[in-house]
Design a protein around this motif. Structure first.
Motif, PDB file in Angstrom:
ATOM      1  N   THR A 161      -6.834  15.564 -13.266  1.00  0.00           N
ATOM      2  CA  THR A 161      -7.490  16.533 -12.404  1.00  0.00           C
ATOM      3  C   THR A 161      -6.951  16.554 -10.990  1.00  0.00           C
ATOM      4  N   GLY A 162      -6.031  15.713 -10.781  1.00  0.00           N
ATOM      5  CA  GLY A 162      -4.924  15.742  -9.442  1.00  0.00           C
ATOM      6  C   GLY A 162      -5.050  14.135  -8.915  1.00  0.00           C
ATOM      7  N   PRO A 163      -4.168  13.844  -8.269  1.00  0.00           N
ATOM      8  CA  PRO A 163      -3.851  12.491  -7.863  1.00  0.00           C
ATOM      9  C   PRO A 163      -4.919  12.104  -6.700  1.00  0.00           C
ATOM     10  N   ARG A 164      -5.255  10.950  -6.704  1.00  0.00           N
ATOM     11  CA  ARG A 164      -6.143  10.186  -5.834  1.00  0.00           C
ATOM     12  C   ARG A 164      -5.670   9.072  -5.236  1.00  0.00           C
ATOM     13  N   GLU A 165      -5.978   8.676  -3.941  1.00  0.00           N
ATOM     14  CA  GLU A 165      -5.630   7.207  -3.481  1.00  0.00           C
ATOM     15  C   GLU A 165      -7.167   6.295  -3.708  1.00  0.00           C
ATOM     16  N   VAL A 166      -6.527   5.127  -4.340  1.00  0.00           N
ATOM     17  CA  VAL A 166      -7.534   4.123  -4.779  1.00  0.00           C
ATOM     18  C   VAL A 166      -7.180   2.576  -4.197  1.00  0.00           C
ATOM     19  N   THR A 167      -8.052   2.192  -3.498  1.00  0.00           N
ATOM     20  CA  THR A 167      -7.486   0.687  -3.048  1.00  0.00           C
ATOM     21  C   THR A 167      -8.029  -0.420  -4.189  1.00  0.00           C
ATOM     22  N   VAL A 168      -7.033  -1.300  -4.311  1.00  0.00           N
ATOM     23  CA  VAL A 168      -7.147  -2.343  -5.160  1.00  0.00           C
ATOM     24  C   VAL A 168      -6.925  -3.399  -4.737  1.00  0.00           C
ATOM     25  N   PRO A 169      -7.959  -4.544  -4.584  1.00  0.00           N
ATOM     26  CA  PRO A 169      -7.865  -5.659  -3.963  1.00  0.00           C
ATOM     27  C   PRO A 169      -6.844  -6.734  -4.723  1.00  0.00           C
ATOM     28  N   GLY A 170      -6.171  -7.619  -4.072  1.00  0.00           N
ATOM     29  CA  GLY A 170      -5.704  -8.652  -4.699  1.00  0.00           C
ATOM     30  C   GLY A 170      -4.423  -8.310  -5.704  1.00  0.00           C
ATOM     31  N   MET A 171      -3.732  -7.167  -5.480  1.00  0.00           N
ATOM     32  CA  MET A 171      -2.702  -6.964  -6.357  1.00  0.00           C
ATOM     33  C   MET A 171      -1.444  -7.981  -6.207  1.00  0.00           C
ATOM     34  N   TYR A 172      -0.975  -8.179  -7.272  1.00  0.00           N
ATOM     35  CA  TYR A 172       0.242  -9.201  -7.495  1.00  0.00           C
ATOM     36  C   TYR A 172       1.457  -8.906  -7.474  1.00  0.00           C
ATOM     37  N   THR A 173       2.440  -9.130  -6.647  1.00  0.00           N
ATOM     38  CA  THR A 173       3.889  -8.900  -6.502  1.00  0.00           C
ATOM     39  C   THR A 173       4.643 -10.222  -6.600  1.00  0.00           C
ATOM     40  N   ARG A 174       5.497 -10.036  -7.306  1.00  0.00           N
ATOM     41  CA  ARG A 174       6.458 -11.377  -7.430  1.00  0.00           C
ATOM     42  C   ARG A 174       7.914 -11.477  -6.485  1.00  0.00           C
ATOM     43  N   PHE A 175       7.780 -12.520  -5.896  1.00  0.00           N
ATOM     44  CA  PHE A 175       8.921 -12.724  -5.156  1.00  0.00           C
ATOM     45  C   PHE A 175       9.007 -12.358  -3.661  1.00  0.00           C
ATOM     46  N   GLU A 176       8.720 -10.842  -3.542  1.00  0.00           N
ATOM     47  CA  GLU A 176       8.735 -10.159  -2.248  1.00  0.00           C
ATOM     48  C   GLU A 176       7.284  -9.476  -2.000  1.00  0.00           C
ATOM     49  N   PRO A 177       6.907  -9.392  -0.794  1.00  0.00           N
ATOM     50  CA  PRO A 177       5.726  -8.671  -0.598  1.00  0.00           C
ATOM     51  C   PRO A 177       6.041  -7.069  -0.917  1.00  0.00           C
ATOM     52  N   PRO A 178       5.103  -6.313  -1.132  1.00  0.00           N
ATOM     53  CA  PRO A 178       5.024  -4.983  -1.675  1.00  0.00           C
ATOM     54  C   PRO A 178       5.311  -4.135  -0.116  1.00  0.00           C
ATOM     55  N   VAL A 179       6.033  -3.085  -0.435  1.00  0.00           N
ATOM     56  CA  VAL A 179       6.523  -2.173   0.642  1.00  0.00           C
ATOM     57  C   VAL A 179       6.067  -0.665   0.475  1.00  0.00           C
ATOM     58  N   ALA A 180       5.173  -0.172   1.213  1.00  0.00           N
ATOM     59  CA  ALA A 180       4.662   1.135   0.976  1.00  0.00           C
ATOM     60  C   ALA A 180       5.984   2.200   0.957  1.00  0.00           C
ATOM     61  N   GLY A 181       5.529   3.111   0.096  1.00  0.00           N
ATOM     62  CA  GLY A 181       6.515   4.098  -0.439  1.00  0.00           C
ATOM     63  C   GLY A 181       7.603   3.546  -1.127  1.00  0.00           C
ATOM     64  N   ARG A 182       7.710   2.393  -1.484  1.00  0.00           N
ATOM     65  CA  ARG A 182       8.635   1.852  -2.389  1.00  0.00           C
ATOM     66  C   ARG A 182       8.392   1.253  -3.609  1.00  0.00           C
ATOM     67  N   THR A 183       7.486   0.327  -3.405  1.00  0.00           N
ATOM     68  CA  THR A 183       6.994  -0.521  -4.425  1.00  0.00           C
ATOM     69  C   THR A 183       6.259   0.141  -5.352  1.00  0.00           C
ATOM     70  N   LYS A 184       6.344  -0.240  -6.679  1.00  0.00           N
ATOM     71  CA  LYS A 184       5.431   0.319  -7.648  1.00  0.00           C
ATOM     72  C   LYS A 184       4.650  -0.789  -8.334  1.00  0.00           C
ATOM     73  N   VAL A 185       3.573  -0.594  -8.768  1.00  0.00           N
ATOM     74  CA  VAL A 185       2.846  -1.951  -9.701  1.00  0.00           C
ATOM     75  C   VAL A 185       2.256  -1.131 -10.735  1.00  0.00           C
ATOM     76  N   ASP A 186       2.005  -2.111 -11.984  1.00  0.00           N
ATOM     77  CA  ASP A 186       1.363  -1.811 -13.002  1.00  0.00           C
ATOM     78  C   ASP A 186      -0.339  -2.027 -12.700  1.00  0.00           C
ATOM     79  N   VAL A 187      -0.992  -0.999 -13.302  1.00  0.00           N
ATOM     80  CA  VAL A 187      -2.628  -1.111 -13.106  1.00  0.00           C
ATOM     81  C   VAL A 187      -2.962  -0.169 -14.297  1.00  0.00           C
ATOM     82  N   TYR A 188      -4.131  -0.754 -14.773  1.00  0.00           N
ATOM     83  CA  TYR A 188      -4.948   0.014 -15.759  1.00  0.00           C
ATOM     84  C   TYR A 188      -5.952   1.043 -15.156  1.00  0.00           C
TER      85      TYR A 188
END
Length: 298
Positions: A161-188
């Motif tokens: 129905t269209g993209p939405r912004e959702v806040t997900v707590p405690g997301m895991y990223t390996r080795f380096e911290p996430p960077v807004a606009g560049r990092t992609k993560v896997d979610v269900y």
């Protein structure tokens, strides 16, 4: 004194008991019901109980105790069937496995929610990070795990129905911290259900999950147990179990009936003294206990 007898009724009810019980075991192992309440397997088991009751009644009626006192006592003239010990051996092993599988039955609320999410396309997807909702927390690695960061992230979820912004707590990223606009993560999430959950580890248990685990780990041991039990039996002794003996069969049937009663709370989803799965766990050894009684007393 009771003496075994045979009639068309004992044959019909005996086969009915065996076939309906076998069907209940196979339906349970096949995962026909995706979650509680389990209707087909208990219904078939109940049918087997009715056939067993009819078999006992028919056996009493065909007993030589009800015949002319001058008639010759009944003698078994049929030769032992070598396949019978395999029916008993593998039947006990498969019935035990089916009882164990019932212990892990998924409750109805969780099962219906899972079905709804799967219908809405629920799966793991890779989505972009819009911005960080908190400071990254660093976790040092060890021999079993690489260093990683956990961060509350705002993600862009591409719903149908269209993209939405959702806040997900405690997301895991390996080795380096996430960077807004560049990092992609896997979610269900479910693309067709914007109200559904968005989580990092959203793998859900289903009946098929348990079946795959059983097929990989349990099935080989079940077949081995069935083979060992069948190999330890004597054809003549097993053949003798086909004719009803009150002191032999009634306690064995009682043990199996108790096992079925212990499985009903989890199968039909109700508690007994605050528990449902614990009684089902106690039912697991009942097929082996009933067969042990038959062998020892038969």
């Amino acid at each position: 004194m009771y003496t075994p007898g045979r009639s068309a009724a004992t044959t019909l009810t005996g086969w009915g008991m065996v076939l309906s019980a076998g069907a209940a075991v196979l339906v349970s192992l096949a995962g026909v019901s995706p979650h509680a309440p389990l209707i087909p397997a208990p219904a078939l088991a109940g049918l087997s109980v009715l056939f067993a009751t009819a078999w006992v009644v028919a056996s009493y009626r065909s007993s030589t105790r009800t015949r002319d006192p001058l008639s010759k006592p009944y003698r078994e003239t049929r030769r032992p069937n070598p396949a019978l010990r395999y029916v008993f051996g593998f039947g006990v092993a498969l019935a035990t496995a089916a009882a164990l599988m019932t212990v892990f039955t998924i409750d109805s609320a969780y099962g219906r929610e899972t079905e709804h999410l799967e219908a809405a396309g629920y799966d793991e997807y890779r989505v972009p990070v819009v911005r960080l909702a908190g400071d990254p927390v660093f976790h040092e690695g060890d021999q079993d795990q690489d260093p990683y960061y956990t961060t509350d992230l705002v993600l862009r979820i591409p719903y149908e129905t269209g993209p939405r912004e959702v806040t997900v707590p405690g997301m895991y990223t390996r080795f380096e911290p996430p960077v807004a606009g560049r990092t992609k993560v896997d979610v269900y999430f479910a693309p067709r259900d914007p109200e559904g959950p968005v989580v990092e580890d959203g793998r859900r248990e289903t009946t098929w999950t348990h079946l795959l685990v059983f097929a990989f780990w349990g099935a080989p041991w079940t077949l081995v147990a069935g083979g060992i039990l069948s190999g330890c039996m004597d054809d003549d002794e097993v053949h003798g179990l086909r004719r009803f003996e009150p002191e032999v069969h009634l306690p064995a049937l009682g043990i199996l009936l108790a096992g079925l009663a212990l499985l009903l709370p989890v199968a039909l989803e109700f508690d007994v003294a605050g528990h449902a799965h614990l009684p089902a766990l106690l039912a697991v050894p009942t097929p082996a206990l009933a067969f042990t009684w038959l062998v020892k007393r038969g």
